[in-house]
Design a protein around this motif. Structure first.
Motif, PDB file in Angstrom:
ATOM      1  N   TRP A 100      37.335  27.924  33.099  1.00  0.00           N
ATOM      2  CA  TRP A 100      38.232  28.690  32.042  1.00  0.00           C
ATOM      3  C   TRP A 100      37.732  30.152  31.702  1.00  0.00           C
ATOM      4  O   TRP A 100      38.422  31.292  31.734  1.00  0.00           O
ATOM      5  CB  TRP A 100      38.880  28.196  30.808  1.00  0.00           C
ATOM      6  N   ARG A 101      36.614  29.930  31.231  1.00  0.00           N
ATOM      7  CA  ARG A 101      35.865  31.348  30.950  1.00  0.00           C
ATOM      8  C   ARG A 101      35.420  32.313  32.053  1.00  0.00           C
ATOM      9  O   ARG A 101      35.541  33.647  31.920  1.00  0.00           O
ATOM     10  CB  ARG A 101      34.562  30.983  30.151  1.00  0.00           C
ATOM     11  N   ARG A 102      35.079  31.676  33.218  1.00  0.00           N
ATOM     12  CA  ARG A 102      34.488  32.468  34.496  1.00  0.00           C
ATOM     13  C   ARG A 102      35.120  32.772  35.622  1.00  0.00           C
ATOM     14  O   ARG A 102      34.974  33.249  36.471  1.00  0.00           O
ATOM     15  CB  ARG A 102      33.014  32.037  34.876  1.00  0.00           C
ATOM     16  N   MET A 156      42.150  38.712  43.122  1.00  0.00           N
ATOM     17  CA  MET A 156      41.187  39.112  44.284  1.00  0.00           C
ATOM     18  C   MET A 156      41.921  40.311  45.031  1.00  0.00           C
ATOM     19  O   MET A 156      43.064  40.256  45.213  1.00  0.00           O
ATOM     20  CB  MET A 156      41.247  37.787  45.122  1.00  0.00           C
ATOM     21  N   ARG A 157      41.024  41.396  45.231  1.00  0.00           N
ATOM     22  CA  ARG A 157      41.476  42.497  45.789  1.00  0.00           C
ATOM     23  C   ARG A 157      40.861  42.449  47.380  1.00  0.00           C
ATOM     24  O   ARG A 157      39.728  41.750  47.535  1.00  0.00           O
ATOM     25  CB  ARG A 157      40.689  43.575  45.371  1.00  0.00           C
ATOM     26  N   PHE A 202      38.336  39.779  40.018  1.00  0.00           N
ATOM     27  CA  PHE A 202      38.500  40.181  38.882  1.00  0.00           C
ATOM     28  C   PHE A 202      39.414  39.628  37.753  1.00  0.00           C
ATOM     29  O   PHE A 202      40.545  38.778  38.597  1.00  0.00           O
ATOM     30  CB  PHE A 202      38.515  41.937  38.593  1.00  0.00           C
ATOM     31  N   GLY A 203      39.340  39.711  36.503  1.00  0.00           N
ATOM     32  CA  GLY A 203      40.204  39.141  35.571  1.00  0.00           C
ATOM     33  C   GLY A 203      40.072  37.699  35.153  1.00  0.00           C
ATOM     34  O   GLY A 203      39.357  36.966  36.312  1.00  0.00           O
ATOM     35  N   ASP A 250      43.540  48.205  34.295  1.00  0.00           N
ATOM     36  CA  ASP A 250      43.668  49.215  35.185  1.00  0.00           C
ATOM     37  C   ASP A 250      43.713  48.778  36.452  1.00  0.00           C
ATOM     38  O   ASP A 250      43.329  47.473  36.773  1.00  0.00           O
ATOM     39  CB  ASP A 250      42.567  50.235  35.083  1.00  0.00           C
ATOM     40  N   THR A 251      43.877  49.537  37.389  1.00  0.00           N
ATOM     41  CA  THR A 251      43.775  49.023  38.956  1.00  0.00           C
ATOM     42  C   THR A 251      42.680  48.583  39.474  1.00  0.00           C
ATOM     43  O   THR A 251      42.683  47.939  40.602  1.00  0.00           O
ATOM     44  CB  THR A 251      44.644  50.116  39.813  1.00  0.00           C
ATOM     45  N   THR A 252      41.410  49.222  38.832  1.00  0.00           N
ATOM     46  CA  THR A 252      40.167  48.594  39.349  1.00  0.00           C
ATOM     47  C   THR A 252      39.813  47.227  38.712  1.00  0.00           C
ATOM     48  O   THR A 252      38.781  46.632  38.861  1.00  0.00           O
ATOM     49  CB  THR A 252      38.989  49.481  38.911  1.00  0.00           C
ATOM     50  N   GLY A 253      40.700  46.753  37.733  1.00  0.00           N
ATOM     51  CA  GLY A 253      40.662  45.477  37.153  1.00  0.00           C
ATOM     52  C   GLY A 253      39.743  45.375  35.769  1.00  0.00           C
ATOM     53  O   GLY A 253      39.789  44.539  35.121  1.00  0.00           O
TER      54      GLY A 253
END
Length: 194
Positions: free
Chosen positions: A18-20, A25-26, A38-39, A79-82
């Motif tokens: 849950w943490r990692r 995915m981009r 990311f996220g 933002d859009t970079t994550g």
């Protein structure tokens, strides 16, 4: 999810999952494959193992991407970079956050439908201009609602009776869909004004 690394059962790895684990995915559309991950899930998922309520919804917003998680009252903007920017949001009126834990994959499978019918959770979001709509389900059967935000301010909250997915605005009206009634061949669209 990997059989030895997931959040479906309470193991020594579940809190780490849950943490990692990543929520986005981009893609590299030119070279193929993954460009970036990311996220992450919010902290509430490391406090209790609640995978039945781990669904999330996201949409584009003025600052990038806004995400709502099933068990969390906050909305997360990046933002859009994550890169995380800020959070905002309020718990829905009457929303209970007392979720039962799932400790095994069998328990997850056996309880999924019943817990989704019994307990509260956030559902879909839609961001249009300065407005954001978030639908939710309250404890019990057929108790649904919709939060309406203007910017970061909660400007309205209404009981809807059915789960709504806001589609957008056209000609001064807002439109939302209600799940289709397959047995009766009905597609249901709701039209409303703010």
């Amino acid at each position: 999810e990997h059989v030895n690394y997931n959040g479906l059962s309470r193991t020594s790895n579940s809190r780490d999952f849950w943490r990692r684990s990543y929520t986005f995915m981009r893609l590299d559309v030119h070279g193929g494959g993954t460009a970036e991950l990311f996220g992450h899930y919010p902290e509430i998922y490391t406090e209790k193992n609640i995978p039945i309520f781990a669904s999330y919804s996201f949409d584009r917003c003025a600052d990038g991407i806004v995400t709502s998680f099933g068990a969390d009252s906050l909305l997360y903007v990046r933002d859009t970079t994550g890169r995380p920017l800020y959070t905002f949001g309020y718990s829905a009126r009457g929303m209970s956050h007392d979720y039962p834990e799932t400790n095994t994959i069998d328990s997850y499978m056996e309880n999924y439908q019943g817990y989704r019918e019994k307990y509260s959770y956030y559902m879909d979001i839609k961001s249009v201009g300065e407005y954001l709509f978030r639908s939710y389900k309250l404890d019990g059967e057929d108790r649904y609602g919709l939060q309406i935000y203007k910017g970061h301010d909660l400007i309205g909250e209404v009981a809807t009776g059915d789960p709504l997915t806001v589609l957008g605005e056209y000609g001064g009206y807002w439109y939302a869909s209600i799940p289709a009634d397959i047995e009766n061949d009905l597609l249901r669209i709701v039209k409303f004004r703010l």
